[in-house]
Write a protein that holds these residues in place. Structure first.
Motif, PDB file in Angstrom:
ATOM      1  N   UNK B  36       0.810  -1.233   0.000  1.00 55.52           N
ATOM      2  CA  UNK B  36       0.000   0.000   0.000  1.00 55.52           C
ATOM      3  C   UNK B  36       0.838   1.276   0.000  1.00 55.52           C
ATOM      4  N   UNK B  37       1.919   1.294   0.785  1.00 53.01           N
ATOM      5  CA  UNK B  37       2.735   2.507   0.863  1.00 53.01           C
ATOM      6  C   UNK B  37       3.447   2.769  -0.465  1.00 53.01           C
ATOM      7  N   UNK B  40       0.882   4.437  -2.630  1.00 55.61           N
ATOM      8  CA  UNK B  40       0.771   5.835  -2.172  1.00 55.61           C
ATOM      9  C   UNK B  40       1.872   6.684  -2.784  1.00 55.61           C
ATOM     10  N   UNK B  45       3.619  10.965  -6.523  1.00 54.55           N
ATOM     11  CA  UNK B  45       4.466  11.440  -7.627  1.00 54.55           C
ATOM     12  C   UNK B  45       3.669  11.632  -8.909  1.00 54.55           C
ATOM     13  N   UNK B 148       7.975   0.113  -4.818  1.00 55.68           N
ATOM     14  CA  UNK B 148       7.600   1.334  -5.549  1.00 55.68           C
ATOM     15  C   UNK B 148       8.511   1.546  -6.771  1.00 55.68           C
TER      16      UNK B 148
END
Ligand code: SF4
Lengths: 198, 462
Positions: B36-37, B40, B45, B148
Motif C-alpha cells: 500500500x505505501x 501511495x 508522484x 515502488x
C-alpha cells in the motif's frame, strides 16, 4: 527522504544478537497502509507486557538511556523484509543504527529511509557498549562525509564503509526512485534489446 | 560462469558509481501488506505503473483461513485487502484476490501458474521470494521502497552479491526430506552465515529432489542471511513448467527449453565460497531456539552456545523456549501443530502427511492446523480425498493463506505453548505473542500430531 550529514548524540544500547524484524515490529502491527505511526509499537513485545504496561527492564523504558543512535548486537535486522522495521525505528526517533553486522534487506531498507546503518568491528561495538553502560550521557558522533564514528569519552574512532552512491543519496536526501526515473530511456532501450529472450 | 552470473549479467541495464547495478526485473509479485505505501508513493508522484503485465498481485499474509467468502471480520485486515483490490483496479494490475481460483501464498502461486521460469529475475516485498530460485532464476525479497521502484521503472538498484555453492551429495535416509536438508545447512552455517551471498544448491541429493522439494530448500535461503538461493534447471524443472497457465506453449516452449539448457553453471566456474555436505549425515531436524540457525538432529541434544560472545543471547533464547542446555527434545509435550506456509504447503507436502496419518487419529492434547498454500492446492487435495483423511484424523483443514506462519490473522499459537511448525521462522512471537515455535518438516509435524509429543518420525515408519 531526510538528508543525513553529521550527528552527535547519546546512544541506546541493546546488546542482543540476531535481532529480527519480527521483534522490531511484530507482524500483527503491520496492518496500516501508511508509513507513519509504527514507532509506538517498536520492539512491542520486549517493551510492553500483554496488558500494555511497560516492562521496566527493557532499555527503551529506562529513562537513563535516550538518544538518536541505537547500538545493537551482531546480525541486526534479520528475517522478514518488512520495511516497517525501518519506519518504526525512524518514527520512534532513531537516525542511526550501529551493529557489527546487518542483514542485507534491512540495511537497504534503512538507507532508503534516511536511517543510517553503521557497521563497526565486533571489538569497537564492545567499546561502544562499555562507554554507554559506564556513562549513559556519553556522546557519540557520526560523520557521514568523513565516514567516522567517534566515542567522545575515549576519542576512539572507527572508519565505517558505505557505498559511494548510497552515501551521496543519504547526504542529499535522494531516493533511489529519483535516480531510476531519470534513466528510464536506458531501461526502455534495454527492453528493446531483450525482446524474445524472456 | 555460474548460473547466477549468467542471469544477473543478462539483466544489468547499467552499472553506476561504486558498483551498484540497475537490475531489470522480469516479474514482480505483490501482496496486501507491503504494497500500500508503494502505491501511495506512485500517487504522490503522479506516475503510473511502468509495465503492467509484469506485476501480479494476490492476498495472502493477512487473510482469514476460514469463511473466506464472508467479509473479513478484522477491520484493519479488511482495509488492507480492500486497499490492494482498489490499487490493482486503479493501476490496472492482475489480482488473484480472495475468492479467486488462483489465490494463495504468493510463493506458491507463482510456480504453480508457470510464471516462475528459469533465467528470469523476480522480486516481491517478502523475503521468501528466494523460493522461486528453485527453477534456476534470480529471486529475492525487497522492501516497500523498492516495490515502488519496480512499479515505477521495472528495476531495482542492487549491489552484486557474492556467490556461494552448497553441495549435498549422497542418499537421504528414511524419513529425511528437503526441509531437513535446509534446516541442517542453516544449523551448520548459522542464521548469518549466508549474508552477502547468493547460494547455488548442487549435488546429487539436491538434483534428486522434486520441484516442490527444491522450492522448500530455496525458500529458507534467507534464514541463513543469503538473499536468495538457486538450483540449476534440468528435466525435472522443464517437466514441472510444461503446460502450466503462463508457461510458453508449443514451439515457444521448446525454444525456451533450449535457452534454459544454457543456464547451468559451467564446469570451470568458481564461487566465492563453497561448502560440501554428506546427505547421509542428515537426520530429521528440528529447532530448539529462536532463530532458524538453532537447529539439531532429532538424535542430538540442545547444545552449549557456540561462542562465548553470544552466550547472553543464547541463554535468553533458551529461556524463552523453556529448554535446558544438554537436554533431548524427544518426548516434550506439544499442544499445537501447524502444517502450512510457503515452505511446506504444496500438494506433495499434504500428500506426505496424509499418507502418514491415514486411518490414524491425532493425540488428544494436540490442535492440528493444515493450511494449503493455494486454492489450487486445496482443490487438488479435495479431489484426492486428502481432506477426508485429515478430518478423520482430527486435523483442521483450512482455506489458503500465510496463517499461523506469521500470526497476522486470527491463526495464532497461545502464549507459552509449543508448536511444531512446518513454516520457516521460529522467532520470538512469530506465531503469536509468547508462542514457542519448533521448526520441522511435514513428517515430523505429522508424527508430533499423532503422539502429542516430539517424536522421531523414523520410529513410526514401517
Ligand atoms: S507463508 Fe509465511 S514466510 Fe511465506 S510468505 Fe507467508 S508469511 Fe511469509
Amino acid at each position: 527522504m531526510q538528508a543525513f550529514k553529521k550527528l552527535t548524540s547519546t546512544a541506546v544500547p541493546l546488546p542482543i544478537e540476531d535481532v529480527d524484524t519480527d521483534q522490531i515490529i511484530p507482524a500483527r502491527f503491520l496492518k496500516a497502509t501508511t508509513r507513519e505511526g509504527f514507532g509506538d509499537n517498536l520492539f512491542r513485545d520486549w517493551r510492553y507486557n500483554a496488558d500494555g504496561t511497560p516492562k521496566a527492564d527493557f532499555v527503551l523504558n529506562n529513562p537513563v538511556y535516550q538518544g538518536d543512535i541505537l547500538v545493537a548486537g551482531r546480525n541486526f535486522g534479520c528475517g522478514s523484509s518488512r520495511e516497517h522495521a525501518a519506519w518504526a525505528l525512524t518514527d520512534y526517533g532513531f537516525r542511526v543504527v550501529v551493529s557489527s553486522f546487518f542483514a542485507d534487506i534491512f540495511r537497504g531498507n534503512s538507507l532508503n529511509n534516511g536511517l543510517l546503518p553503521v557497521q563497526v568491528s565486533e571489538d569497537f561495538l564492545h567499546q561502544i557498549f562499555t562507554a554507554a553502560e559506564k556513562n549513559p550521557n556519553a556522546k557519540f558522533t557520526v560523520d557521514l562525509a568523513a565516514q567516522t564514528f567517534t566515542i567522545e569519552d575515549t576519542d576512539a574512532v572507527f572508519e565505517f564503509e558505505i557505498d559511494s552512491y548510497k552515501k551521496m543519496c543519504m547526504m542529499n536526501g535522494y531516493d533511489d526512485i529519483d535516480y531510476l526515473l531519470s534513466v528510464k530511456d536506458e531501461i526502455e532501450a534495454f527492453e528493446q534489446r531483450q525482446v524474445g529472450v524472456f | 560462469m555460474t548460473l547466477f552470473d549468467k542471469i544477473w549479467n543478462a539483466h544489468v541495464v547499467k552499472q553506476i558509481d561504486g558498483g551498484t547495478d540497475v537490475l531489470y526485473i522480469d516479474r514482480h509479485f505483490i501482496h496486501e501488506v507491503t504494497s500500500p505505501q508503494a502505491f501511495n508513493g506512485l500517487t504522490k508522484r503522479g506516475i503510473s505503473v511502468f509495465r503492467k503485465n509484469k506485476t501480479v498481485a494476490t492476498a495472502d499474509h493477512n487473510v482469514p483461513t476460514e469463511n473466506q467468502h464472508l467479509p473479513i471480520a478484522d477491520p484493519l485486515g479488511r482495509i488492507q485487502v480492500d486497499t490492494l483490490t482498489q490499487n490493482c483496479a486503479d493501476f490496472d494490475l492482475d489480482l488473484y484476490g480472495l475468492g479467486h481460483k488462483y489465490q494463495g501464498i504468493v510463493h506458491v502461486i507463482g510456480p504453480e501458474l508457470g510464471i516462475t521460469q528459469p533465467g528470469r529475475t523476480f522480486v516481491c516485498g517478502d523475503s521468501h521470494t528466494s523460493t522461486h530460485g528453485a527453477f534456476g532464476a534470480i529471486a529475492f525479497g525487497i522492501g516497500t521502497s523498492q516495490v515502488e521502484q519496480v512499479l515505477a521503472t521495472q528495476c531495482v538498484l542492487q549491489r552484486r552479491p557474492k556467490t556461494m555453492r552448497i553441495t549435498v551429495d549422497g542418499e537421504l535416509g528414511k524419513g529425511v526430506g528437503a526441509k531437513d536438508i535446509i534446516l541442517y545447512i542453516i544449523a551448520k552455517l548459522t542464521a548469518a552465515g549466508g549474508t552477502g551471498y547468493f547460494v547455488e544448491y548442487a549435488g546429487s541429493a539436491i538434483r534428486g529432489l522434486s520441484m516442490e522439494g527444491r522450492m522448500t530448500v530455496c525458500n529458507m535461503s534467507i534464514e541463513m542471511g543469503a538473499r536468495g538461493g538457486l538450483i540449476a534447471p534440468d528435466q525435472t524443472t522443464f517437466d514441472y513448467i510444461k503446460g502450466r497457465k503462463f508457461a510458453p506453449q508449443g514451439a515457444d516452449f521448446d525454444k525456451a527449453v533450449e535457452y534454459w539448457k544454457t543456464l547451468p553453471t559451467d564446469a570451470d566456474a568458481t564461487f566465492d565460497k563453497e561448502y560440501t555436505f554428506d546427505a547421509a549425515d542428515i537426520e530429521p531436524m528440528l529447532t530448539y531456539g529462536t532463530n532458524p540457525g538453532m537447529g539439531i538432529k532429532i538424535s542430538e541434544k540442545v547444545p552449549l552456545p557456540s561462542d562465548l560472545n553470544n552466550a547472553a543471547s543464547f541463554d535468553k533464547s533458551l529461556a524463552y523456549m523453556g529448554f535446558e542446555k544438554g537436554e533431548s527434545l524427544l518426548g516434550k509435550k506439544v499442544n499445537y501443530v501447524f502444517i502450512g506456509s510457503c515452505t511446506n504447503s504444496r500438494i506433495e507436502d499434504l500428500r506426505a502427511v496424509a499418507e502418514f496419518v491415514k486411518g490414524k487419529k491425532k493425540a488428544e492434547n494436540v490442535n492440528v492446523m493444515v493450511v494449503p498454500g493455494s486454492q489450487q492446492v486445496r482443490l487438488q487435495a479435495q479431489e484426492e480425498g486428502l481432506d477426508k483423511i485429515f478430518t478423520a484424523a482430527g486435523f483442521d483443514f483450512r482455506e489458503p493463506g500465510c496463517s499461523a506462519c506469521l500470526g497476522m490473522n486470527a491463526d495464532k499459537v497461545p502464549k507459552g505453548e509449543y508448536c511444531v511448525s512446518t513454516s520457516n521462522r521460529n522467532f520470538e512471537g512469530r506465531q503469536g505473542p509468547g508462542a514457542r515455535t519448533i521448526l520441522a518438516g511435514p513428517l515430523m509435524a505429522a508424527a508430533t500430531a499423532l503422539t502429542g509429543e516430539i517424536t522421531d518420525v523414523r520410529t513410526l515408519l514401517s
